[in-house]
Design a protein around this motif. Structure first.
Motif, PDB file in Angstrom:
ATOM      1  N   PRO A 155     -21.592 -92.948  18.703  1.00  0.00           N
ATOM      2  CA  PRO A 155     -22.208 -94.202  19.153  1.00  0.00           C
ATOM      3  C   PRO A 155     -21.371 -95.434  18.835  1.00  0.00           C
ATOM      4  CG  PRO A 155     -23.354 -93.333  17.232  1.00  0.00           C
ATOM      5  CD  PRO A 155     -22.341 -92.313  17.613  1.00  0.00           C
ATOM      6  N   SER A 156     -20.438 -95.298  17.900  1.00  0.00           N
ATOM      7  CA  SER A 156     -19.628 -96.472  17.547  1.00  0.00           C
ATOM      8  C   SER A 156     -18.316 -96.500  18.312  1.00  0.00           C
ATOM      9  CB  SER A 156     -19.336 -96.455  16.047  1.00  0.00           C
ATOM     10  OG  SER A 156     -18.445 -95.415  15.728  1.00  0.00           O
ATOM     11  N   GLY A 157     -18.009 -95.435  19.028  1.00  0.00           N
ATOM     12  CA  GLY A 157     -16.736 -95.378  19.752  1.00  0.00           C
ATOM     13  C   GLY A 157     -15.536 -95.306  18.825  1.00  0.00           C
ATOM     14  N   ALA A 158     -15.746 -94.737  17.649  1.00  0.00           N
ATOM     15  CA  ALA A 158     -14.664 -94.729  16.658  1.00  0.00           C
ATOM     16  C   ALA A 158     -13.688 -93.573  16.849  1.00  0.00           C
ATOM     17  CB  ALA A 158     -15.265 -94.653  15.260  1.00  0.00           C
ATOM     18  N   ILE A 159     -14.120 -92.548  17.572  1.00  0.00           N
ATOM     19  CA  ILE A 159     -13.278 -91.345  17.674  1.00  0.00           C
ATOM     20  C   ILE A 159     -12.371 -91.444  18.884  1.00  0.00           C
ATOM     21  CG2 ILE A 159     -13.332 -88.839  17.929  1.00  0.00           C
ATOM     22  CD1 ILE A 159     -16.051 -88.872  16.501  1.00  0.00           C
ATOM     23  N   SER A 160     -11.131 -91.059  18.699  1.00  0.00           N
ATOM     24  CA  SER A 160     -10.112 -91.176  19.746  1.00  0.00           C
ATOM     25  C   SER A 160     -10.485 -90.341  20.978  1.00  0.00           C
ATOM     26  CB  SER A 160      -8.768 -90.703  19.202  1.00  0.00           C
ATOM     27  OG  SER A 160      -7.839 -90.571  20.253  1.00  0.00           O
ATOM     28  N   THR A 161     -10.260 -90.934  22.149  1.00  0.00           N
ATOM     29  CA  THR A 161     -10.452 -90.183  23.395  1.00  0.00           C
ATOM     30  C   THR A 161      -9.104 -89.772  23.994  1.00  0.00           C
ATOM     31  OG1 THR A 161     -10.575 -92.278  24.573  1.00  0.00           O
ATOM     32  CG2 THR A 161     -12.661 -91.238  23.994  1.00  0.00           C
ATOM     33  N   ASN A 162      -8.019 -90.022  23.274  1.00  0.00           N
ATOM     34  CA  ASN A 162      -6.714 -89.549  23.754  1.00  0.00           C
ATOM     35  C   ASN A 162      -6.720 -88.027  23.796  1.00  0.00           C
ATOM     36  OD1 ASN A 162      -5.723 -92.152  23.838  1.00  0.00           O
ATOM     37  ND2 ASN A 162      -4.924 -92.057  21.748  1.00  0.00           N
ATOM     38  N   LYS A 163      -6.158 -87.497  24.878  1.00  0.00           N
ATOM     39  CA  LYS A 163      -6.122 -86.041  24.953  1.00  0.00           C
ATOM     40  C   LYS A 163      -5.203 -85.466  23.872  1.00  0.00           C
ATOM     41  CE  LYS A 163      -5.598 -82.051  27.904  1.00  0.00           C
ATOM     42  NZ  LYS A 163      -5.383 -81.510  29.226  1.00  0.00           N
ATOM     43  N   GLU A 164      -4.048 -86.080  23.730  1.00  0.00           N
ATOM     44  CA  GLU A 164      -3.051 -85.535  22.810  1.00  0.00           C
ATOM     45  C   GLU A 164      -3.100 -86.251  21.462  1.00  0.00           C
ATOM     46  OE1 GLU A 164      -1.587 -82.886  23.617  1.00  0.00           O
ATOM     47  OE2 GLU A 164      -2.024 -82.904  25.766  1.00  0.00           O
ATOM     48  N   THR A 165      -2.677 -85.537  20.442  1.00  0.00           N
ATOM     49  CA  THR A 165      -2.537 -86.142  19.128  1.00  0.00           C
ATOM     50  C   THR A 165      -1.338 -87.084  19.125  1.00  0.00           C
ATOM     51  OG1 THR A 165      -1.203 -84.252  18.466  1.00  0.00           O
ATOM     52  CG2 THR A 165      -3.541 -84.192  17.897  1.00  0.00           C
ATOM     53  N   GLN A 166      -1.296 -87.974  18.183  1.00  0.00           N
ATOM     54  CA  GLN A 166      -0.136 -88.874  18.102  1.00  0.00           C
ATOM     55  C   GLN A 166       0.164 -89.219  16.651  1.00  0.00           C
ATOM     56  OE1 GLN A 166      -2.140 -91.746  20.700  1.00  0.00           O
ATOM     57  NE2 GLN A 166      -2.081 -93.215  19.003  1.00  0.00           N
ATOM     58  N   TRP A 167       1.426 -89.573  16.428  1.00  0.00           N
ATOM     59  CA  TRP A 167       1.833 -89.998  15.092  1.00  0.00           C
ATOM     60  C   TRP A 167       1.244 -91.378  14.825  1.00  0.00           C
ATOM     61  CZ3 TRP A 167       3.874 -86.336  12.200  1.00  0.00           C
ATOM     62  CH2 TRP A 167       4.565 -85.284  12.814  1.00  0.00           C
ATOM     63  N   ALA A 168       0.941 -91.658  13.593  1.00  0.00           N
ATOM     64  CA  ALA A 168       0.416 -92.978  13.229  1.00  0.00           C
ATOM     65  C   ALA A 168       1.431 -94.051  13.605  1.00  0.00           C
ATOM     66  CB  ALA A 168       0.145 -93.015  11.734  1.00  0.00           C
ATOM     67  N   ASP A 169       0.963 -95.122  14.273  1.00  0.00           N
ATOM     68  CA  ASP A 169       1.915 -96.119  14.771  1.00  0.00           C
ATOM     69  C   ASP A 169       1.629 -97.528  14.251  1.00  0.00           C
ATOM     70  OD1 ASP A 169      -0.410 -96.519  16.078  1.00  0.00           O
ATOM     71  OD2 ASP A 169       0.396 -96.469  18.115  1.00  0.00           O
ATOM     72  N   TRP A 170       0.755 -97.630  13.250  1.00  0.00           N
ATOM     73  CA  TRP A 170       0.495 -98.960  12.743  1.00  0.00           C
ATOM     74  C   TRP A 170       1.569 -99.359  11.732  1.00  0.00           C
ATOM     75  CZ3 TRP A 170      -3.044 -94.897  11.997  1.00  0.00           C
ATOM     76  CH2 TRP A 170      -3.002 -94.297  10.740  1.00  0.00           C
ATOM     77  N   ALA A 171       1.652-100.675  11.526  1.00  0.00           N
ATOM     78  CA  ALA A 171       2.661-101.186  10.592  1.00  0.00           C
ATOM     79  C   ALA A 171       2.299-100.765   9.166  1.00  0.00           C
ATOM     80  CB  ALA A 171       2.718-102.710  10.686  1.00  0.00           C
ATOM     81  N   ASP A 172       3.346-100.654   8.348  1.00  0.00           N
ATOM     82  CA  ASP A 172       3.109-100.259   6.957  1.00  0.00           C
ATOM     83  C   ASP A 172       2.115-101.212   6.292  1.00  0.00           C
ATOM     84  OD1 ASP A 172       4.785 -98.187   7.269  1.00  0.00           O
ATOM     85  OD2 ASP A 172       6.520 -99.145   6.302  1.00  0.00           O
ATOM     86  N   GLY A 173       1.152-100.664   5.630  1.00  0.00           N
ATOM     87  CA  GLY A 173       0.180-101.472   4.894  1.00  0.00           C
ATOM     88  C   GLY A 173      -0.952-102.018   5.739  1.00  0.00           C
ATOM     89  N   GLU A 174      -0.886-101.804   7.057  1.00  0.00           N
ATOM     90  CA  GLU A 174      -1.907-102.369   7.934  1.00  0.00           C
ATOM     91  C   GLU A 174      -3.248-101.623   7.803  1.00  0.00           C
ATOM     92  OE1 GLU A 174      -2.375-102.573  12.644  1.00  0.00           O
ATOM     93  OE2 GLU A 174      -0.504-103.490  11.959  1.00  0.00           O
ATOM     94  N   GLN A 175      -3.174-100.338   7.593  1.00  0.00           N
ATOM     95  CA  GLN A 175      -4.405 -99.542   7.438  1.00  0.00           C
ATOM     96  C   GLN A 175      -4.304 -98.749   6.135  1.00  0.00           C
ATOM     97  OE1 GLN A 175      -5.908 -97.357  10.809  1.00  0.00           O
ATOM     98  NE2 GLN A 175      -5.021 -98.778  12.280  1.00  0.00           N
ATOM     99  N   PRO A 176      -4.525 -99.437   5.017  1.00  0.00           N
ATOM    100  CA  PRO A 176      -4.332 -98.749   3.728  1.00  0.00           C
ATOM    101  C   PRO A 176      -5.304 -97.606   3.497  1.00  0.00           C
ATOM    102  CG  PRO A 176      -5.365-100.907   3.413  1.00  0.00           C
ATOM    103  CD  PRO A 176      -4.964-100.821   4.853  1.00  0.00           C
ATOM    104  N   TRP A 177      -6.345 -97.530   4.320  1.00  0.00           N
ATOM    105  CA  TRP A 177      -7.326 -96.458   4.135  1.00  0.00           C
ATOM    106  C   TRP A 177      -6.900 -95.176   4.834  1.00  0.00           C
ATOM    107  CZ3 TRP A 177      -8.220-101.114   6.587  1.00  0.00           C
ATOM    108  CH2 TRP A 177      -8.250-101.084   7.981  1.00  0.00           C
ATOM    109  N   GLN A 178      -5.747 -95.182   5.504  1.00  0.00           N
ATOM    110  CA  GLN A 178      -5.250 -93.953   6.133  1.00  0.00           C
ATOM    111  C   GLN A 178      -3.801 -93.757   5.732  1.00  0.00           C
ATOM    112  OE1 GLN A 178      -7.517 -92.869   9.894  1.00  0.00           O
ATOM    113  NE2 GLN A 178      -6.698 -94.828  10.486  1.00  0.00           N
ATOM    114  N   ALA A 179      -3.375 -92.522   5.654  1.00  0.00           N
ATOM    115  CA  ALA A 179      -1.992 -92.219   5.287  1.00  0.00           C
ATOM    116  C   ALA A 179      -1.260 -91.640   6.485  1.00  0.00           C
ATOM    117  CB  ALA A 179      -1.966 -91.235   4.119  1.00  0.00           C
TER     118      ALA A 179
END
Lengths: 100, 480
Positions: free
Chosen positions: B362-386
């Motif tokens: 219901p929150s739309g938080a889960i990816s709808t991309n068919k394929e997996t992908q490498w994390a592409d955010w800048a370093d430190g931008e999402q400290p809650w994910q590795a």
């Protein structure tokens, strides 16, 4: 756990229907002196297997609280069973007609 | 209160019972006798097939997980303080305010529900969930890093309780890694682990430990609160015991009761942890780890131990439990264990096609991309994910904001997963076999899952069920 679970009754009924069908088939074939060929036996066994799967899915799905899945299993597996029964009868009849 | 429809708990007739009743199950009967047969002692139980890890034939052991991991760039997750449960992880003053707003939204929404006696979110539902928190929440009974810190007492009715080899004057337990694994698996089942896997700590898997765990040249590890680190001995081979902590699928399907199921599982995890560590102490071996967030990444270790595959919602999907299990509880030990390998049951591949969790979220938080992908955010931008994993990364803030915010309680991704099923209907196993061996049918299977009505909310009020239909402790034991 319930003191008494009546789910077993439906499985017994499933087994009785299967056993009754097998006895009826055996008696009928003997009475009419009909020998089935391998592909007719294959269709009958296939139909019986689908029947068991359908019955088990129907009963177990209610047990799982999935009533829609239970009724859908009757449709999705019941129709193939009907087709197999009708097809088998027609095959047998046409083969016997050719022989006679 | 409105009366909800009649609801049913899981049938007590298993597939084994079904086979017996049909008179088709000579093997099943023999198996049932074996399963239920009495064991004279732990050795006999360990020697029986019960102690083997039984994976269905369609689940293959593989050398590498079905999700791509770049061990060279794999980031170590610092500690649970970086998770979104900590307002400081949300990023600056605005982030803290966002977190505070969600907290307030939760208080407002829950209060309104309780005051309005909303089915599934009424005072009694809230009270039950709170009761299940005992052992996990503010009253955590999770052991310390090296605990539980218990000592034998000569005045006890059983004065040798909690004695170890040093008390008895015997050497510590010795067995081959295979024997030890079987022994731990037997103990684990008795102590509350639905399934177990074992990972050896090496240069790769050490990256799955939290960053506040350090290795030092000491004989025995310790906790150092002043340095905010937990220490493991550097001169020992160490293994991680990964234990699946199950949760009730039935209760999870109701609204407020998801919290009851969820918190109960965490409480059981804490109890299990105390007990398995006491077991290891009794054998004369070291053990480390306390609460669910004390050792490392549960998903990472769970995948490496072959307990599950990595799935679209960023959590584990198990062949037996789907997404519906609470956590993988981690315990580090120096007891030599036979490692279990990652598995391939076609699950990650099925996630590419299925996307049911993403569509139902219901929150739309889960990816709808068919394929997996490498994390592409800048370093430190999402400290809650590795970084370091080629996966489906969820929008964690959306998930958190919805789950704990204005719409309290969400369990969609764990209940709608086509793998989250009871085990009564044989059809489920046939579907899983097909997913493993015939991926071309995956799209059809997903559509049939909808057609058959799976994943729908089970109702709003579990209080209507016959109490005798509820499994003891509320846990659907047929699935575990």
């Amino acid at each position: 756990m319930r003191y008494i679970s009546w789910v077993w009754f439906w499985y017994v009924l499933l087994g009785f229907l299967l056993g009754g069908g097998a006895v009826y088939l055996w008696v009928t074939l003997r009475e009419k002196a009909v020998n089935l060929v391998w592909y007719e036996w294959t269709l009958i066994v296939l139909g019986a297997l689908i029947y068991i799967l359908m019955g088990q899915t129907f009963i177990a799905s209610f047990g799982e609280g999935q009533s829609q899945a239970a009724w859908m299993s009757l449709i999705f597996m019941g129709i193939p069973i009907i087709l197999i029964v009708v097809g088998s009868l027609r095959l047998i009849k046409s083969r016997l007609a050719k022989q006679s | 209160m409105s009366k909800s429809r009649k609801t049913h708990y899981h049938s007590t007739v298993s597939r084994r019972d079904f086979m017996k009743i049909l008179g088709m199950g000579a093997f099943a009967t023999a198996g049932g006798t074996l399963m239920n047969g009495p064991f004279k002692d732990l050795d006999e139980m360990m020697a029986s097939p019960v102690a083997d890890r039984k994976m269905p034939f369609w689940v293959k052991e593989v050398d590498e997980p079905t999700v791509k991991i770049d061990w060279d760039t794999m980031e170590v997750f610092p500690h649970l303080g970086n998770s979104l449960f900590n307002p400081n992880a949300w990023g600056g003053e605005a982030g803290v305010k966002e977190w505070m707003d969600i907290q307030q939204g939760n208080i407002d929404a829950v209060t309104e529900s309780v005051r309005n006696n909303v089915p599934g979110q009424s005072l009694k539902d809230h009270a039950l969930a709170d009761a299940q928190c005992w052992g996990w929440g503010p009253t955590a009974v999770a052991p310390s890093w090296t605990g539980p810190d218990t000592e034998p007492n000569p005045m006890w009715e059983h004065p040798t309780m909690l004695w170890g080899p040093e008390h008895f004057g015997v050497p510590k337990y010795e067995g081959t890694p295979d024997e030890n694994s079987r022994m731990v698996r037997v103990a684990g089942r008795i102590l509350g682990a639905a399934d177990m896997g074992f990972v050896k700590l090496d240069e790769r898997t050490k990256k799955l430990l939290y960053g506040n765990i350090v290795f030092e040249d000491v004989e025995k590890g310790y906790d150092d609160p002043e340095r905010h680190v937990s220490v493991l001995p550097n001169n020992k081979d160490l293994w991680v015991i990964c234990a699946v902590i199950p949760q009730s699928l039935n209760e999870y399907g109701y609204r407020r009761s998801w919290a009851n199921s969820n918190t109960a599982a965490y409480s059981r995890a804490a109890i299990y942890s105390n007990r398995i560590k006491t077991f290891l102490s009794g054998l004369g071996y070291q053990h480390y780890g306390g609460g669910t967030g004390s050792v490392g990444r549960a998903v990472g270790f769970g995948v490496m131990a072959g307990l599950a595959e990595y799935g679209r919602p960023g959590i584990m999907v198990s062949p037996q439990y789907g997404t519906n299990f609470r956590t993988v509880m981690l315990t580090v030990t120096d007891l030599p264990l036979a490692v279990t390998k990652p598995i391939d049951a076609g699950i990650s591949n099925f996630c590419r096609t299925c996307q049911k969790c993403a569509e139902m979220c219901p929150s739309g938080a889960i990816s709808t991309n068919k394929e997996t992908q490498w994390a592409d955010w800048a370093d430190g931008e999402q400290p809650w994910q590795a970084k370091g994993l080629k996966g489906w990364y969820i929008d964690a803030k959306k998930c958190y904001g919805y789950m704990l915010g204005n719409e309290p309680d969400c369990n969609m991704c764990q209940t709608v997963c086509p793998f989250s099923k009871f085990d009564s209907a044989v059809m489920h196993d046939l579907v899983k076999m097909s997913i493993s061996s015939t991926p071309v049918l995956n799209n059809t299977i997903r559509k049939l899952d909808d057609t058959f009505g799976y994943g729908k909310e089970r109702g709003t009020d579990m209080w209507d069920v016959d109490p005798m239909d509820i499994p003891l402790w509320g846990l659907d034991t047929s699935r575990s």
